[in-house]
Design an enzyme around this catalytic site. Structure first.
Site, PDB file in Angstrom:
ATOM      1  CG  HIS A 215      -4.338   2.998  -2.949  1.00 25.15           C
ATOM      2  ND1 HIS A 215      -5.506   3.715  -2.757  1.00 25.15           N
ATOM      3  CD2 HIS A 215      -4.673   1.696  -2.804  1.00 25.15           C
ATOM      4  CE1 HIS A 215      -6.495   2.879  -2.513  1.00 25.15           C
ATOM      5  NE2 HIS A 215      -6.027   1.651  -2.520  1.00 25.15           N
ATOM      6  CG  ASP A 233      -9.491   0.399  -0.921  1.00 25.16           C
ATOM      7  OD1 ASP A 233      -8.284   0.458  -1.176  1.00 25.16           O
ATOM      8  OD2 ASP A 233     -10.373   0.274  -1.793  1.00 25.16           O
ATOM      9  CD  GLU A 267      -5.521   0.992  -6.216  1.00 22.87           C
ATOM     10  OE1 GLU A 267      -5.562  -0.240  -6.339  1.00 22.87           O
ATOM     11  OE2 GLU A 267      -6.511   1.662  -5.852  1.00 22.87           O
ATOM     12  CD  GLU A 268      -9.496   2.745  -5.192  1.00 23.74           C
ATOM     13  OE1 GLU A 268      -9.852   1.979  -6.113  1.00 23.74           O
ATOM     14  OE2 GLU A 268      -9.436   2.393  -4.010  1.00 23.74           O
ATOM     15  CG  ASP A 295      -4.748  -1.711  -1.916  1.00 24.37           C
ATOM     16  OD1 ASP A 295      -5.571  -1.278  -1.099  1.00 24.37           O
ATOM     17  OD2 ASP A 295      -4.873  -1.592  -3.148  1.00 24.37           O
ATOM     18  CG  HIS A 372     -14.377   1.324  -3.596  1.00 20.45           C
ATOM     19  ND1 HIS A 372     -14.161   0.695  -4.803  1.00 20.45           N
ATOM     20  CD2 HIS A 372     -13.153   1.502  -3.051  1.00 20.45           C
ATOM     21  CE1 HIS A 372     -12.867   0.502  -4.973  1.00 20.45           C
ATOM     22  NE2 HIS A 372     -12.238   0.992  -3.909  1.00 20.45           N
TER      23      HIS A 372
END
Length: 410
Positions: A215, A233, A267-268, A295, A372
């Protein structure tokens, strides 16, 4: 994938902004694992919001509706409590969510569509042997430092997609059998496009398609406009795909089956990009015979080098991956883990009945703790992409042995 940053999550819950600015009250239907309902309900209650009742349920997956502005909160709770990302799938309507539930393939029972033979060593060894750490590192660096965030709702997220399309087009080096496109989603799915590179198969099996994906988007739990480098990520997964593309062209590899590399949007935000593509392929009867999702590949959080997710994946293809590692990437320690419903884009394909697998960087709960956040940088892996090398070699072997075909450069 997931994050342990509880302080960041708390701030996110306090400051979260709507996924689509100006559309905060839009109703969105989601499918989510039933084990996520209680922690999500408790979190929303603390803020004075009652989670709507479950509308439908099947095989441990529930359908319910929330507001667009609540999706970040739902995602944050699932991250912190269940170690999933996104952990839910977003849908435009109740009918669409119910259809997803009706089509749901049981957790370990997706069918196999091909025989998993390992008999193409010349091509496989050529591709695997050409993988470089520096090639992977270059793409991670470009994506994680060249854009303040790759969030799917931001202009910089769109810019990252354009950059990657141009990069993949350059790598294709004018080969007439390779095409690259921006896959535009509807405005209700994602303003960020996905990126797809296609290598046409050369035989009568060219109608059979092998998909490799990761992603493109990234997020920061402290707010939609905060820095989100997303080096692990999932710039790492996209970088692994990009290195396989480079190696394929350098070695003059031409597959028998058609191969598609995909960098998914959003994706998130609920697997939006991959869900849209997988549903389109299913509705148009595209014969996808295998899907590999990368991922997070560049953080060594557990003793195994590679951890295969065993639920919502294809058991026979997972065994195939293990055999590929034994044959072409020796001395790789392999583990297994479970990550629950909708924990990455492989779930979009699995839910449509396609065989999918996801090799991951660690056991769930032991992966990169900085994702994140603004600290998800290459520094978390000592400035190196070495951990991604084995994943990239596995992806190269997967292409050579599932799509078959030949190389012109040994």
């Amino acid at each position: 994938m997931r994050t342990k940053q509880l302080g960041a999550i708390a701030l996110w819950l306090a400051c979260a902004t709507p996924a689509f600015a100006g559309d905060a009250d839009k109703e969105v239907w989601i499918t989510v694992g039933t084990d996520a309902l209680e922690p999500v309900r408790a979190s929303l209650l603390r803020e004075g919001t009652v989670l709507p009742a479950v509308a439908h349920e099947k095989d441990g997956v529930a359908v319910l509706h929330v507001r667009e502005s609540q999706l970040d909160k739902v995602s944050a709770v699932i991250h912190s409590k269940l170690n999933r990302c996104a952990g839910f799938m977003a849908h435009d309507s109740e009918a669409q969510a119910r259809e997803a539930l009706a089509q749901l393939t049981p957790r370990e029972m997706a069918p196999s569509l091909v025989s998993y033979t390992i008999d193409n060593p010349t091509a496989a060894k050529s591709l695997v042997g050409a993988v470089t750490e520096s090639g992977i590192r270059g793409t991670i660096t470009s994506l994680s430092t060249g854009f303040p965030s790759r969030r799917y709702t931001l202009a910089s997220g769109k810019d990252a997609a354009t950059w990657l399309k141009d990069r993949w087009t350059t790598l294709a080096n004018g080969r007439s059998d390779i095409s690259v496109e921006l896959y535009t989603h509807s405005s209700t799915v994602s303003p960020q496009p996905s990126v797809i590179l296609t290598i046409k198969g050369t035989s009568t099996t060219s109608n059979e398609v092998v998909v490799l994906g990761g992603h493109l988007d990234s997020i920061n739990g402290s707010g939609s406009s905060a820095a989100a480098p997303g080096a692990d990520d999932d710039a790492s997964g996209v970088a692994s795909l990009t290195e396989v593309i480079r190696v394929i062209v350098a070695k003059g590899y031409r597959p028998l089956r058609t191969v598609k590399f995909m960098a998914y949007a959003a994706e998130e935000g609920g697997l939006r990009g991959s869900k849209d593509i997988a549903a389109k392929y299913k509705s148009t009867s595209v014969n996808v015979v295998g899907v590999l999702q990368l991922d997070m590949t560049n953080y060594r959080g557990s003793s195994p080098h590679i951890v295969l997710v065993s639920d919502y994946t294809n058991a026979a293809q997972n065994t195939f991956l293990t055999n590929l590692l034994t044959q072409y990437v020796p001395n790789t320690v392999v583990g297994t883990t479970r990550c629950g419903y909708a924990c990455s884009d492989h779930a979009s394909w699995h839910n449509q009945g396609y065989p999918a697998s996801i090799p991951f960087e660690a056991y769930l709960g032991e992966d990169n703790p900085t994702i994140h956040t603004a600290n998800d940088t290459l520094a978390q892996s000592a400035g190196s992409a070495q951990n991604s090398v084995k994943f990239t070699q596995l992806a190269a072997a997967y292409v050579a042995e599932l799509a078959k075909g030949t190389v012109t450069v040994p």
